[in-house]
Design a protein around this motif. Structure first.
Motif, PDB file in Angstrom:
ATOM      1  N   SER A 122       4.110  -1.004   4.261  1.00 18.52           N
ATOM      2  CA  SER A 122       2.769  -1.201   4.868  1.00 18.52           C
ATOM      3  C   SER A 122       1.866  -2.045   3.551  1.00 18.52           C
ATOM      4  O   SER A 122       2.023  -1.438   2.482  1.00 18.52           O
ATOM      5  CB  SER A 122       1.956   0.087   5.026  1.00 18.52           C
ATOM      6  N   GLU A 170      -1.482  -3.993   2.279  1.00 22.59           N
ATOM      7  CA  GLU A 170      -3.131  -3.749   2.209  1.00 22.59           C
ATOM      8  C   GLU A 170      -3.699  -4.227   3.654  1.00 22.59           C
ATOM      9  O   GLU A 170      -4.718  -3.732   3.963  1.00 22.59           O
ATOM     10  CB  GLU A 170      -3.699  -4.291   1.029  1.00 22.59           C
ATOM     11  N   ASP A 171      -3.177  -5.551   4.050  1.00 25.16           N
ATOM     12  CA  ASP A 171      -3.713  -6.032   5.359  1.00 25.16           C
ATOM     13  C   ASP A 171      -3.473  -5.428   6.533  1.00 25.16           C
ATOM     14  O   ASP A 171      -3.420  -5.933   7.644  1.00 25.16           O
ATOM     15  CB  ASP A 171      -3.180  -7.406   5.457  1.00 25.16           C
ATOM     16  N   GLU A 172      -2.589  -4.264   6.403  1.00 24.44           N
ATOM     17  CA  GLU A 172      -1.895  -3.210   7.645  1.00 24.44           C
ATOM     18  C   GLU A 172      -0.791  -4.002   8.386  1.00 24.44           C
ATOM     19  O   GLU A 172      -0.154  -3.502   9.159  1.00 24.44           O
ATOM     20  CB  GLU A 172      -3.136  -3.010   8.489  1.00 24.44           C
ATOM     21  N   THR A 173      -0.420  -5.181   7.591  1.00 21.88           N
ATOM     22  CA  THR A 173       1.079  -5.605   8.020  1.00 21.88           C
ATOM     23  C   THR A 173       2.098  -4.589   7.674  1.00 21.88           C
ATOM     24  O   THR A 173       1.905  -4.039   6.710  1.00 21.88           O
ATOM     25  CB  THR A 173       1.454  -6.875   7.614  1.00 21.88           C
ATOM     26  N   THR A 174       3.164  -4.371   8.653  1.00 23.57           N
ATOM     27  CA  THR A 174       4.265  -3.429   8.433  1.00 23.57           C
ATOM     28  C   THR A 174       5.533  -4.284   8.450  1.00 23.57           C
ATOM     29  O   THR A 174       5.859  -5.006   9.196  1.00 23.57           O
ATOM     30  CB  THR A 174       4.450  -2.232   9.613  1.00 23.57           C
ATOM     31  N   ARG A 189       0.780  -1.223   0.065  1.00 19.25           N
ATOM     32  CA  ARG A 189       0.120   0.156  -0.055  1.00 19.25           C
ATOM     33  C   ARG A 189       0.840   1.192  -0.067  1.00 19.25           C
ATOM     34  O   ARG A 189       0.577   2.102  -0.603  1.00 19.25           O
ATOM     35  CB  ARG A 189      -1.149   0.027   1.104  1.00 19.25           C
ATOM     36  N   THR A 190       1.891   1.363   1.048  1.00 20.27           N
ATOM     37  CA  THR A 190       2.543   2.244   1.003  1.00 20.27           C
ATOM     38  C   THR A 190       3.948   2.129   1.368  1.00 20.27           C
ATOM     39  O   THR A 190       4.412   0.988   1.655  1.00 20.27           O
ATOM     40  CB  THR A 190       2.198   3.604   1.967  1.00 20.27           C
TER      41      THR A 190
END
Length: 392
Positions: free
Chosen positions: A149, A151-155, A137-138
């Motif tokens: 980051s 899409e499932d908010e895993t970093t 995502r980012t």
């Protein structure tokens, strides 16, 4: 928080090869994350319509270095002979493995089969973590690390991010690294064809008035076809039923492989040269089709990407304490630029020369093909690039 040394965006051929190569070179001591958006675990039988790529002899030697070739070889069809000709004209040249002291000039592999091999190998390596299906995502960078980051908010945190996610690379878009594009004004029609005579390991590159037609040997009496046509001719080919298409293909190619018996599903895509002038940025490197996407003439695309991988692995190995440091990435960029430029120039020049029906150009290229067949001074550069035996 998940911490790695290297994060690879893309788990297809380029990304998976890079992950396995890094793991082999660092003896399993490098923490590697592979992020792939497509579910590569799906057990799909390749079947008649499997897509294929050609691996040059130089690529096979690199894969041997990383102990990958033994796993791939059972699914590879050797190329013993390459025949290049200009339809309707006398010019032609032949390249054979035996006189060169080689068991094969290269090999054809089906992507679905190699994909399953790679997926198994990735899962077997404890230092490699596969995030699949997952999308980035980012991307954020600091002086000492990269933060990703999903899409499932895993970093994910790493010292180096590598884009191996194709010519529409999400990472390159995130970091504002654009590509230069040249439209060849051709469309590639891809399909597998069943033939009536044994191919005997022969590969063919036949230049037609609409563009090059390539046929590569596959298992089970099949050939992998790439037929390049002008956009205005596409509907006249894709709109044909199977029998009509086989007749058109037979007319364009001839009878060197006997009767064309069956054709699988056909896929078409526009042909463009996509090239990013920068292959590196701060804690970021670009390889494979994300760095450059070539015309399929002469089958150079994936083989050029493999040389990207080998050079990147060489350079980061010199800096095990920080694989994303500037010195390693700058050296990678400097070493790769000559090969990238020469390969892109060669493929683009071949496209323009052999898609030109101006009479002096036709005469010149046919004299050139005949000269290549008889003069070693002209033949050697073609062989060097075809076999992938170039400096990197």
């Amino acid at each position: 928080m998940k911490i790695f040394d290297v994060i690879i965006s893309g788990g297809a051929m380029a990304g998976a090869t890079l992950a396995l190569a890094l793991d082999a070179r660092f003896g399993g001591k490098l923490r590697i994350a592979v992020v792939e958006s497509c579910d590569i675990s799906a057990q799909v039988h390749p079947g008649f319509d499997a897509r294929s790529i050609a691996l040059s002899d130089g690529t096979v030697q690199i894969l041997r270095e990383y102990r990958l070739w033994d796993a791939i070889q059972p699914y590879a069809t050797p190329i013993s002979h390459i025949h290049v000709s200009d339809r309707g004209h006398a010019g032609m040249t032949d390249i054979k493995a035996e006189p060169l002291g080689l068991s094969a000039l290269g090999y054809v592999v089906e992507l679905a089969e190699v994909g399953q091999v790679y997926h198994r190998l990735l899962q077997e390596r404890p230092a490699i973590s596969l995030f699949c299906p997952a999308s980035i995502r980012t991307v954020e960078r600091s002086e000492t690390e990269v933060r990703i980051s999903l899409e499932d908010e895993t970093t994910l945190y790493g010292k180096l991010l590598i884009a191996a996610d194709g010519n529409t690379s999400t990472c390159c878009q995130q970091l504002g690294i654009s590509s230069e594009i040249h439209d060849f004004e051709q469309v590639a029609v891809i399909a597998n064809v069943e033939i009536s005579q044994p191919h005997q390991g022969r590969a063919f590159e036949r230049f037609t008035p609409t563009g090059p037609l390539a046929l590569l040997p596959m298992s089970r009496q099949r050939m992998s076809m790439v037929w390049c046509v002008r956009p205005e001719s596409l509907e006249g080919i894709t709109g044909l039923d199977d029998n009509e298409f086989l007749l058109a293909l037979q007319q364009a190619f001839g009878w060197r492989l006997g009767k064309m018996k069956r054709v699988g599903s056909r896929v078409a895509y526009p042909l463009k040269l996509s090239y990013r002038s920068r292959a590196v940025s701060h804690r970021f490197a670009i390889i494979g089709n994300a760095a450059q996407t070539l015309h399929p003439i002469a089958g150079q695309g994936f083989n050029l990407g493999i040389r990207d991988i080998a050079t990147l692995v060489d350079e980061v190995r010199h800096h095990p304490e920080d694989v994303g440091n500037y010195a390693a990435l700058h050296a990678f960029q400097q070493r790769r630029e000559p090969d990238r430029q020469k390969t892109m120039e060669m493929t683009s020049t071949l496209v323009h020369i052999f898609s030109n029906e101006w009479f002096p150009a036709v005469v010149g290229r046919n004299l050139g093909l005949m000269a290549i067949d008889n003069l070693s001074v002209l033949r050697k550069p073609l062989l060097t690039r075809t076999l992938g035996q170039v400096s990197r």
